[in-house]
Design a protein around this motif. Structure first.
Motif, mmCIF file in Angstrom:
data_model
loop_
_atom_site.group_PDB
_atom_site.id
_atom_site.type_symbol
_atom_site.label_atom_id
_atom_site.label_comp_id
_atom_site.label_asym_id
_atom_site.label_seq_id
_atom_site.Cartn_x
_atom_site.Cartn_y
_atom_site.Cartn_z
ATOM 1 N N ARG A 280 -9.663 -3.131 -3.152
ATOM 2 C CA ARG A 280 -9.021 -4.422 -2.865
ATOM 3 C C ARG A 280 -9.843 -5.562 -3.457
ATOM 4 O O ARG A 280 -9.283 -6.532 -3.996
ATOM 5 N N GLU B 24 -10.272 1.802 -0.036
ATOM 6 C CA GLU B 24 -9.323 0.683 -0.127
ATOM 7 C C GLU B 24 -10.050 -0.651 -0.128
ATOM 8 O O GLU B 24 -9.673 -1.576 -0.871
ATOM 9 N N HIS B 25 -11.088 -0.787 0.695
ATOM 10 C CA HIS B 25 -11.842 -2.049 0.749
ATOM 11 C C HIS B 25 -12.462 -2.352 -0.616
ATOM 12 O O HIS B 25 -12.393 -3.497 -1.098
ATOM 13 N N PRO C 107 -10.003 9.052 7.669
ATOM 14 C CA PRO C 107 -9.499 7.672 7.697
ATOM 15 C C PRO C 107 -10.557 6.648 7.297
ATOM 16 O O PRO C 107 -10.260 5.661 6.623
ATOM 17 N N SER C 108 -11.797 6.880 7.716
ATOM 18 C CA SER C 108 -12.859 5.925 7.369
ATOM 19 C C SER C 108 -13.142 5.943 5.869
ATOM 20 O O SER C 108 -13.429 4.894 5.264
ATOM 21 N N GLU D 94 -10.392 4.005 4.209
ATOM 22 C CA GLU D 94 -10.612 2.570 4.422
ATOM 23 C C GLU D 94 -11.693 2.038 3.487
ATOM 24 O O GLU D 94 -11.567 0.937 2.931
ATOM 25 N N ARG E 203 0.835 -1.200 0.000
ATOM 26 C CA ARG E 203 0.000 0.000 0.000
ATOM 27 C C ARG E 203 0.871 1.252 0.000
ATOM 28 O O ARG E 203 1.915 1.302 0.657
#
Length: 457
Positions: A102, A98-99, A91-92, A95, A77
């Protein structure tokens, strides 16, 4: 603004910048999707293995095209913390992006690799190829991932990149070298530098990888041969021509009864990706090929030599004599394939009084450069010209009118310009060349065509 017609053209130009990697322990890694067609051309031109290195950009939620980072396989990453803070991404939100990415990454890994393992990078040079770089976030992750997999050297290679991104990449530690064809200071978007920048599909990526896998398997195991057949010849050669020696590469499939000598155009060599492609098509039809340099590197420095058709024709005649002296080619029928100025040299040589040449093909050629010799040509001659190459079409028509001593045919490839860079046009030209040579050198159509029951023209 466009420097490249399409990704294939970009790959051919990039391959020339990477010529020093030929013969090294390097692996070409395309970045899906758009980087893979570029990487496939590079890998084939340099005779290197091809794989993908799968990464995904992490786009800013409010501006998906703006990369705030990227992710790669095995959890690798990269996050541009300064950008994240500047645009106010929580940050959320990071995330969540990224989820989502991914999941896409893992699905593409499964689609592209189809259960096959990655090519090993331990102790090797990783050549990471994309179709262009804007911010460089994806490229950074790819470089880090290659090091994670054991690459001892990482080369990042792209046709075009923003100059500022190149400076940042060179200042960082991710890549040992950044190779590019163009790096403009004023950079709008990667696609602005391509005439054809249509999206690459997952199926196209998978197809490039499968063809590379088959090529590697053939190289390792060799083609199936009937019992008792003579092993293929596939070797670099040196041909003495007058006071100088020139390099070449001879390929003779087992049982080949003919060999085609390639005469490249100005500014090209035996490593020309286009000629190598056509040569492979001929080899698959059972024909031998000799790709050779017509000039030494010192001679090429004098541009007058490039257009000295008599000199180039003499080199072809020397190569033809050389073939008649080798045990594995002495009995083979000989053809010439000429491109651009090389076509003029091929027809000049074929018009010689003692020429043993049995067939000639010109692709985008300048047969007019052999005007005084055209009436002496006895070998059946095929003139292939791009349908949009207006000036060269006229020159070929005039030359065909002078080919009175042999069978001749003029074929126009619809939509093609001089270099046959448009999608599918080079393949069409290669097919015409193959059929002409097989008919006039080997006495029939290619095996695949005979099996399909296609009639001869």
């Amino acid at each position: 603004m466009a420097e490249f017609r399409d990704r294939a053209d970009a790959g051919a130009q990039l391959a020339e910048r990477l010529e020093q990697l030929r013969g090294t322990d390097a692996v070409v890694l395309g970045l899906p999707r758009g980087g893979v067609p570029v990487a496939a051309v590079v890998a084939e031109a340099l005779d290197l293995p091809l794989d993908v290195i799968v990464v995904r950009k992490l786009g800013v939620p409010s501006q998906p095209e703006l990369a705030m980072g990227a992710i790669g396989e095995d959890g690798v990453r990269f996050l541009n913390s300064a950008l994240v803070e500047r645009v106010g991404v929580s940050p959320s939100d990071v995330e969540a992006v990224e989820h989502r990415e991914r999941a896409v990454l893992e699905a593409r890994v499964a689609r592209f690799r189809q259960g096959r393992p990655r090519l090993a990078l331990t102790g090797k040079i990783a050549v990471i190829v994309d179709d262009g770089i804007a911010t460089g976030a994806t490229a950074r992750v790819a470089c880090r991932f290659a090091r994670h997999l054991g690459a001892v050297r990482v080369v990042l290679a792209v046709p075009v990149a923003a100059a500022e991104s190149v400076r940042q990449l060179m200042a960082g530690s991710e890549a040992d070298e950044v190779v590019h064809v163009a790096a403009p200071e004023s950079f709008y978007a990667v696609g602005a530098h391509y005439r054809d920048f249509r999206p690459t599909t997952d199926d196209e990526v998978a197809d490039h990888l499968e063809r590379a896998r088959r090529r590697a398997a053939t190289k390792t195991a060799g083609p199936e041969r009937p019992l008792g057949s003579v092993a293929d010849t596939d070797e670099d050669v040196v041909i003495q021509t007058g006071a100088v020696s020139v390099g070449g590469h001879l390929t003779m499939p087992a049982g080949a009864a003919a060999v085609v000598v390639f005469a490249h155009g100005s500014g090209s060599s035996r490593h020309s990706p286009r000629n190598r492609y056509v040569a492979r098509v001929l080899q698959e039809a059972g024909l031998g090929t000799l790709l050779m340099d017509l000039l030494t590197s010192e001679e090429e420095a004098d541009r007058a030599n490039v257009f000295d058709i008599e000199l180039l024709a003499g080199r072809l005649e020397a190569a033809t004599h050389w073939l008649t002296q080798r045990p594995d080619t002495a009995a083979a029928r000989i053809g010439y394939f000429g491109a651009s100025t090389g076509a003029g040299a091929a027809l000049w040589a074929a018009g010689g009084p003692d020429s043993p040449v049995a067939a000639v093909v010109s692709r985008g050629g300048r047969p007019d450069l052999a005007a005084a010799h055209l009436q002496q040509v006895r070998a059946p001659t095929l003139l292939i010209v791009g349908g949009r190459d207006d000036v060269v079409i006229d020159l070929n028509r005039q030359a065909q009118a002078r080919l009175t001593g042999c069978e001749s045919r003029l074929v126009l490839i619809e939509g093609a310009t001089h270099l046959f860079e448009e999608p599918g046009t080079l393949a069409e030209a290669a097919g015409h060349a193959r059929d002409w040579f097989v008919r006039h050198l080997a006495g029939g159509l290619p095996v695949a065509d005979r099996a399909a029951g296609l009639p001869e023209e």
